[in-house]
Design an enzyme around this catalytic site. Structure first.
Site, PDB file in Angstrom:
ATOM      1  CB  CYS A 206      25.216  65.840 -78.780  1.00  0.00           C
ATOM      2  SG  CYS A 206      24.216  64.566 -78.511  1.00  0.00           S
TER       3      CYS A 206
ATOM      4  CG  HIS B 287      26.301  63.822 -74.473  1.00  0.00           C
ATOM      5  ND1 HIS B 287      25.766  65.108 -74.929  1.00  0.00           N
ATOM      6  CD2 HIS B 287      27.755  64.464 -74.536  1.00  0.00           C
ATOM      7  CE1 HIS B 287      26.817  65.684 -75.063  1.00  0.00           C
ATOM      8  NE2 HIS B 287      27.919  65.317 -75.118  1.00  0.00           N
TER       9      HIS B 287
ATOM     10  CG  HIS C  30      31.084  66.765 -76.259  1.00  0.00           C
ATOM     11  ND1 HIS C  30      30.812  66.356 -74.064  1.00  0.00           N
ATOM     12  CD2 HIS C  30      32.459  66.931 -75.800  1.00  0.00           C
ATOM     13  CE1 HIS C  30      30.723  67.278 -74.033  1.00  0.00           C
ATOM     14  NE2 HIS C  30      32.023  67.459 -73.955  1.00  0.00           N
TER      15      HIS C  30
END
Length: 399
Positions: free
Chosen positions: A275, A335, A347
């Site tokens: 990520c 994240h 993402h």
């Protein structure tokens, strides 16, 4: 026999007396070491401070290694200030054994950097061809402890980079280069698309420019290999860099290019991304260096008010997810995503994909909505708040 027993008893008593005098200083030394680490090296991902105190034969020895001269100086000064007598066995990195070869440049399209000096070790991060790095010490199996421009410190094998001295390193940094801009491609043996491949290439790779030949750039790798790269897939770095004027739309245009790229823990390239590797790569291709991990990126940029939802968010803002602080449990950022608009974000999660906070969308994610913690604006913070342009970074900068 009685005399011998008496002597032994006296020695034991004296030893205990000495130990009782030294031991408080030992505990004090450990406390000072711990406090120094918290002050100078709270994040082990970007600093080495592996120092400990030991007490063989009632003598305090301070040993270990650090790449922070100011931390060592502070530690010794504080110990001296407490009148603690000790022997200094702290090694400053880069290690003396490296000689003047304490720099390097990544030599593969994507080099794998690991948590330990061994090929089966966990992938910590990656670095792209042409990236300048610093070398701290040599480990086992041909691995070196290196530091990348985002500050990350981990282990890279010697096939992944070209070891250099300062003169060679500065010559590489100051030379005219090209940047490869396609997601994937090749460097060729000749100025012909059907010639032998010299290496694969990915977006963000940097190569030294030697000359131009029709539709190709003749380039040099850090290890002096010569190859040709098609002009349609690359650009002179100086021209590319000067043309940059990143805004939210340009950030999204770059992000969309990686749709569907598989998730790879530690990945930072179009071959596979985690990520934060995704956000880092997208911003790098817009001339901006972000810290490596989501839990580091969250400390940069401008905080955006999201109390009333996503109404204040703009395209290109970073969204951070994880678990909120609860009692003694600290906040944990796990994240990061890039905001698009209307509640949507892009993402790397399984693959690079789009999800949404907007419940009316088919790709709405309740899980991500519940895990959202805060948003940061990067584009308003270039040159401050932990955000640098590429050539403002000390690794890329040259006199």
């Amino acid at each position: 026999m009685k005399n011998i027993s008496l002597i032994i008893s006296v020695l034991i008593i004296l030893s205990n007396i000495i130990f009782s005098q030294v031991n408080p200083n030992m505990e004090k030394a450990k406390t000072i070491i711990r406090e120094t680490k918290e002050k100078f090296a709270p994040d082990k991902r970007v600093a080495v401070f592996n120092i400990e105190a030991e007490q063989p034969a009632n003598k305090i020895i301070i040993k270990g290694e650090t790449n922070l001269p100011e931390a060592k100086e502070y530690l010794i000064r504080t110990l001296d200030g407490e009148a603690i007598k000790f022997e200094d066995k702290i090694q400053l990195l880069p290690a003396k054994e490296l000689g003047d070869k304490i720099y390097g440049v990544i030599n593969l399209s994507v080099s794998n950097i690991r948590t330990n000096p061994d090929h089966p070790a966990e992938l910590s991060t990656q670095s792209l061809l042409g990236t300048p790095i610093k070398v701290l010490k040599e480990g086992q199996w041909g691995f070196y402890l290196v530091q990348t421009p985002d500050g990350y410190i981990s282990w890279l094998d010697d096939d992944g980079f070209q070891l250099m001295n300062e003169e060679e390193w500065n010559e590489w940094k100051s030379s005219e280069k090209i940047i490869y801009l396609n997601e994937f491609g090749w460097a060729y043996e000749k100025a012909e698309l059907n010639s032998q491949h010299i290496s694969d290439l990915v977006a963000g790779n940097l190569l030294k420019l030697i000359s131009e030949e029709k539709e190709f750039y003749q380039v040099e790798f850090p290890d002096k290999r010569i190859a040709f790269v098609h002009k349609n897939e690359s650009q002179k770095f100086s021209q590319w860099y000067q043309s940059l004027n990143p805004d939210g739309e340009k950030i999204l245009q770059t992000a969309y290019r990686f749709m569907g790229v598989p998730y790879l823990w530690g990945g930072t390239s179009s071959k596979g991304m985690d990520c934060s590797g995704f956000t880092k790569t997208v911003y790098f291709l817009n001339g901006i260096i972000l810290p490596r991990d989501a839990s580091q990126q969250v400390h940069t940029g401008e905080l955006i008010d999201t109390k009333n939802g996503w109404e204040n968010l703009q395209a290109g803002d970073l969204l951070f997810f994880g678990t909120k602080a609860n009692g003694e449990k600290k906040e944990r950022i796990t994240h990061v995503a890039i905001y698009i608009g209307d509640g949507d974000f892009i993402h790397a999660a399984g693959r690079v994909r789009i999800n949404s906070f907007n419940k009316s969308k088919s790709y709405y994610s309740e899980y991500r909505e519940n895990a959202f913690i805060r948003a940061k604006r990067i584009l308003s913070s270039v040159g401050k708040n932990g955000i640098e342009k590429i050539l403002d970074n000390s690794f890329y900068k040259y006199d």
